[in-house]
Design an enzyme around this catalytic site. Structure first.
Site, short mmCIF file in Angstrom:
data_model
loop_
_atom_site.label_atom_id
_atom_site.label_comp_id
_atom_site.label_asym_id
_atom_site.label_seq_id
_atom_site.Cartn_x
_atom_site.Cartn_y
_atom_site.Cartn_z
CG HIS A 94 -2.03 -1.15 1.14
ND1 HIS A 94 -2.66 -0.90 2.33
CD2 HIS A 94 -1.92 -1.46 0.11
CE1 HIS A 94 -4.07 -1.04 1.84
NE2 HIS A 94 -3.90 -2.51 0.26
CE1 TYR A 144 -4.75 4.11 9.45
CE2 TYR A 144 -5.11 4.07 12.04
CZ TYR A 144 -4.57 3.29 11.14
OH TYR A 144 -3.17 2.33 10.87
N PRO A 156 -2.93 0.66 19.62
CG PRO A 156 -4.82 -1.11 18.98
CD PRO A 156 -4.13 -0.14 19.89
CE LYS A 185 4.93 3.34 13.30
NZ LYS A 185 4.61 2.86 11.96
CE1 TYR A 187 -0.68 4.11 9.71
CE2 TYR A 187 0.07 3.38 7.69
CZ TYR A 187 -0.58 2.34 9.09
OH TYR A 187 -1.79 2.50 9.15
P1 FAD Z 1 3.76 -11.99 21.23
O1 FAD Z 1 3.03 -11.77 20.09
O2 FAD Z 1 2.46 -11.78 22.97
O3 FAD Z 1 4.40 -13.42 21.51
C1 FAD Z 1 4.95 -13.43 23.07
C2 FAD Z 1 4.11 -14.99 22.86
O4 FAD Z 1 5.02 -15.47 24.08
C3 FAD Z 1 3.39 -15.77 22.69
O5 FAD Z 1 3.14 -16.61 22.04
C4 FAD Z 1 2.49 -16.31 24.00
O6 FAD Z 1 1.67 -17.16 23.90
C5 FAD Z 1 4.11 -16.71 24.23
N1 FAD Z 1 4.72 -16.71 26.75
C6 FAD Z 1 4.22 -16.65 26.84
N2 FAD Z 1 4.32 -16.13 28.41
C7 FAD Z 1 5.09 -17.42 27.74
C8 FAD Z 1 5.80 -18.13 28.97
N3 FAD Z 1 5.33 -17.78 30.74
N4 FAD Z 1 6.43 -18.86 28.39
C9 FAD Z 1 7.00 -19.61 27.16
N5 FAD Z 1 6.10 -18.76 26.21
C10 FAD Z 1 5.12 -17.31 26.75
N6 FAD Z 1 -0.63 -4.51 17.14
C11 FAD Z 1 -0.27 -3.74 15.90
O7 FAD Z 1 0.08 -3.35 15.20
N7 FAD Z 1 -2.25 -3.98 14.83
C12 FAD Z 1 -2.70 -5.05 15.60
O8 FAD Z 1 -3.92 -4.64 15.55
C13 FAD Z 1 -2.60 -5.33 17.05
N8 FAD Z 1 -4.00 -5.69 17.82
C14 FAD Z 1 -3.46 -6.73 19.04
C15 FAD Z 1 -4.55 -7.22 19.73
C16 FAD Z 1 -4.52 -7.97 20.87
C17 FAD Z 1 -5.32 -8.85 21.45
C18 FAD Z 1 -3.12 -7.92 20.89
C19 FAD Z 1 -2.13 -8.52 21.88
C20 FAD Z 1 -2.27 -7.31 20.48
C21 FAD Z 1 -2.45 -6.30 19.56
N9 FAD Z 1 -1.70 -5.13 18.75
C22 FAD Z 1 -1.81 -5.10 17.10
C23 FAD Z 1 0.35 -6.04 18.83
C24 FAD Z 1 0.87 -6.68 18.27
O9 FAD Z 1 0.45 -7.54 17.76
C25 FAD Z 1 1.93 -6.90 19.12
O10 FAD Z 1 2.96 -5.90 19.40
C26 FAD Z 1 3.25 -8.51 18.36
O11 FAD Z 1 2.61 -9.41 18.86
C27 FAD Z 1 3.99 -8.19 19.99
O12 FAD Z 1 5.03 -9.31 19.25
P2 FAD Z 1 5.81 -10.12 20.47
O13 FAD Z 1 6.45 -11.51 20.14
O14 FAD Z 1 6.51 -9.39 21.48
O15 FAD Z 1 4.40 -10.40 21.37
C1 DHB Z 2 -4.44 -2.74 11.46
C2 DHB Z 2 -4.56 -3.09 12.40
C3 DHB Z 2 -4.29 -2.25 13.46
O1 DHB Z 2 -3.91 -1.37 14.43
C4 DHB Z 2 -3.97 -0.74 12.15
O2 DHB Z 2 -3.54 0.35 12.55
C5 DHB Z 2 -3.86 -1.08 11.09
C6 DHB Z 2 -4.36 -2.03 10.10
C7 DHB Z 2 -4.60 -3.91 10.68
O3 DHB Z 2 -5.45 -5.48 11.98
O4 DHB Z 2 -4.98 -4.95 9.92
#
Ligand code: FAD
Ligand code: DHB
Length: 383
Positions: free
Chosen positions: A65, A194, A285, A289, A377
């Site tokens: 995009h 948005y 969100p 980022k 962005y």
């Molecule tokens: P995570 O993806 O949380 O991965 C951490 C992993 O560690 C998980 O698989 C978990 O199961 C595992 N874990 C936890 N505890 C333990 C343990 N004790 N031992 C072993 N493993 C463990 N960001 C956006 O930019 N846009 C969005 O729309 C968006 N939507 C989101 C919706 C939700 C519900 C959440 C929670 C987050 C969202 N985010 C979004 C944020 C984005 O998804 C996260 O920033 C991203 O997943 C970060 O990655 P990570 O690997 O640091 O953490």
């Molecule tokens: C999506 C999530 C976001 O937080 C955002 O700012 C834009 C797109 C998505 O899930 O597609």
């Protein structure tokens, strides 16, 4: 620790450099591959995945995009990201797909990735021989390692294992959340929207030519039972309406509510334990980022570990937290700013509303303001 985007990407970067790692995850493979979350990859994130040899499907199925839209006062304004940010763009490719690709690559390489571990604990990370204890398939294990990467998300155990008094935390909890849906219907517009609306924020996104991903602002503790499909579509219709355009509806495949917070723990390291991704920081969100920050952290961590293994230098490891936090705080500011500009704020103060509309008008009419939004962005290259 953790098989989310941070842990899996770090393991892949270490594999490419010939450094051994074990990934342990407390959920099942099925669960982590289907947890619907983010969808926007900054150009730098996409390049990193490609360079790490896990970008093939992303390049085939991801959608590049070059713009987003900001909507307010019933009008939609296109922000041409690539024109404003030196040709840089974003890729729409679900976090679930990134995670699936990374898991498939690791399993294809025959490297250790353990799902459904229990009773995870970290020890002795203030020594040169940190240990991780856990159970797997009913058996107790202890892993001795050189470094522990705490990629276990916001609710993991690594951050809390750091002794009291070491970390300083900064946080803000917002009085609203997002209700997100995945719908089996072609996206009604081919770029993200948005939308600011008096009923609350709405976001139109997508996952593929046949899957739409839409969000509406709601209460943080919203009860999904109060949101039958018809109500969700009704709110989306109201909040994203513009003349001469139709939002097409379809079967809702998934819905969920996400609370919103800003959070940073500093420093992101203690001894031989390094926190990465959501384990160390959370952004609301609105700036898309979270996933991108997680990947940036582990890119810095992998480089530091590789330098240490190859040359014995700890300069990269010592400076890990400071290097990550520059981008983290930029993203905290950008995400907080986007959030406050676009959401209905508590109390519906008319002064706040006027400021939001003035800000939206400014970023959609001033090239300087739009450029600032655009470069944040798509991901800053100057940090
Ligand atoms: P995570 O993806 O949380 O991965 C951490 C992993 O560690 C998980 O698989 C978990 O199961 C595992 N874990 C936890 N505890 C333990 C343990 N004790 N031992 C072993 N493993 C463990 N960001 C956006 O930019 N846009 C969005 O729309 C968006 N939507 C989101 C919706 C939700 C519900 C959440 C929670 C987050 C969202 N985010 C979004 C944020 C984005 O998804 C996260 O920033 C991203 O997943 C970060 O990655 P990570 O690997 O640091 O953490
Ligand atoms: C999506 C999530 C976001 O937080 C955002 O700012 C834009 C797109 C998505 O899930 O597609």
């Amino acid at each position: 620790m953790g098989a989310g985007p941070a842990g899996l990407t770090l393991a892949r970067l270490l594999e490419v450099a010939g450094i051994e790692a074990v990934v342990i995850e407390n959920r099942s493979r099925e669960y982590v591959e289907h947890r619907i979350r983010a969808g926007v990859l900054e150009q730098g994130t996409a390049e990193l995945l490609r360079d790490a040899g896990v970008g093939e499907r992303m390049d085939r199925e991801g959608i590049v995009h070059h713009a987003i839209h900001l909507q307010f006062d019933g009008e939609r304004h296109r922000v041409p990201l690539s024109d404003l940010a030196d040709g840089r763009s974003i890729v729409i490719y679900g976090q679930t797909e990134v995670v699936k690709d990374l898991i498939a690559a690791r399993l294809a390489s025959g490297l250790p990735l353990l799902f459904e571990v229990d009773d995870v604990s970290v020890h002795d990370f203030d020594t040169e021989r940190p240990r991780i204890g856990f159970t797997h398939n009913g058996e107790q294990h202890e892993l001795e390692c050189d470094v522990i990467a705490g990629c276990d998300g916001f609710h993991g155990v690594c951050r809390d294992a750091i002794p009291a008094g070491v970390l300083e935390t900064f946080s803000r909890v917002y009085p609203f959340g997002w209700l997100g849906i995945l719908a089996s219907v072609a996206p009604s517009i081919d770029e993200l929207v948005y939308a600011h609306h008096e009923n609350g924020f709405a976001l139109l996104s997508l996952r593929s030519p046949v899957l739409s991903r839409y969000y509406v602002q709601c209460r943080p503790d919203e009860n999904l039972d109060e949101w039958p499909d018809e109500r969700i579509w009704e709110e989306l219709q109201i909040r994203t309406a513009v003349e001469g355009w139709t939002l097409h509806e379809g079967p809702i495949l998934e819905k969920g509510v996400t609370g919103m917070r800003s959070f940073v723990a500093e420093p992101m390291q203690h001894g031989r334990l390094y926190l990465a991704g959501d384990a160390a920081h959370i952004v609301p969100p609105t700036g898309a980022k979270g996933l991108n920050l997680a990947i940036n952290d582990v890119c810095i961590l992998a480089e530091a570990v590789v330098a240490w293994c190859e040359t014995g230098s700890t300069t990269g490891l010592d400076g890990y937290s400071a290097a990550c936090l520059r981008r983290v705080w930029r993203a905290e500011h950008f995400s907080g700013w986007m959030t406050s500009m676009l959401h209905s704020l508590e109390g519906n103060d008319p002064f706040d509303l006027k400021l939001q509309l003035s800000q939206l008008r400014y970023v959609t009419t001033s090239k300087a303001a739009a450029r600032s939004l655009a470069e944040n962005y798509v991901g800053l290259t100057t940090l």
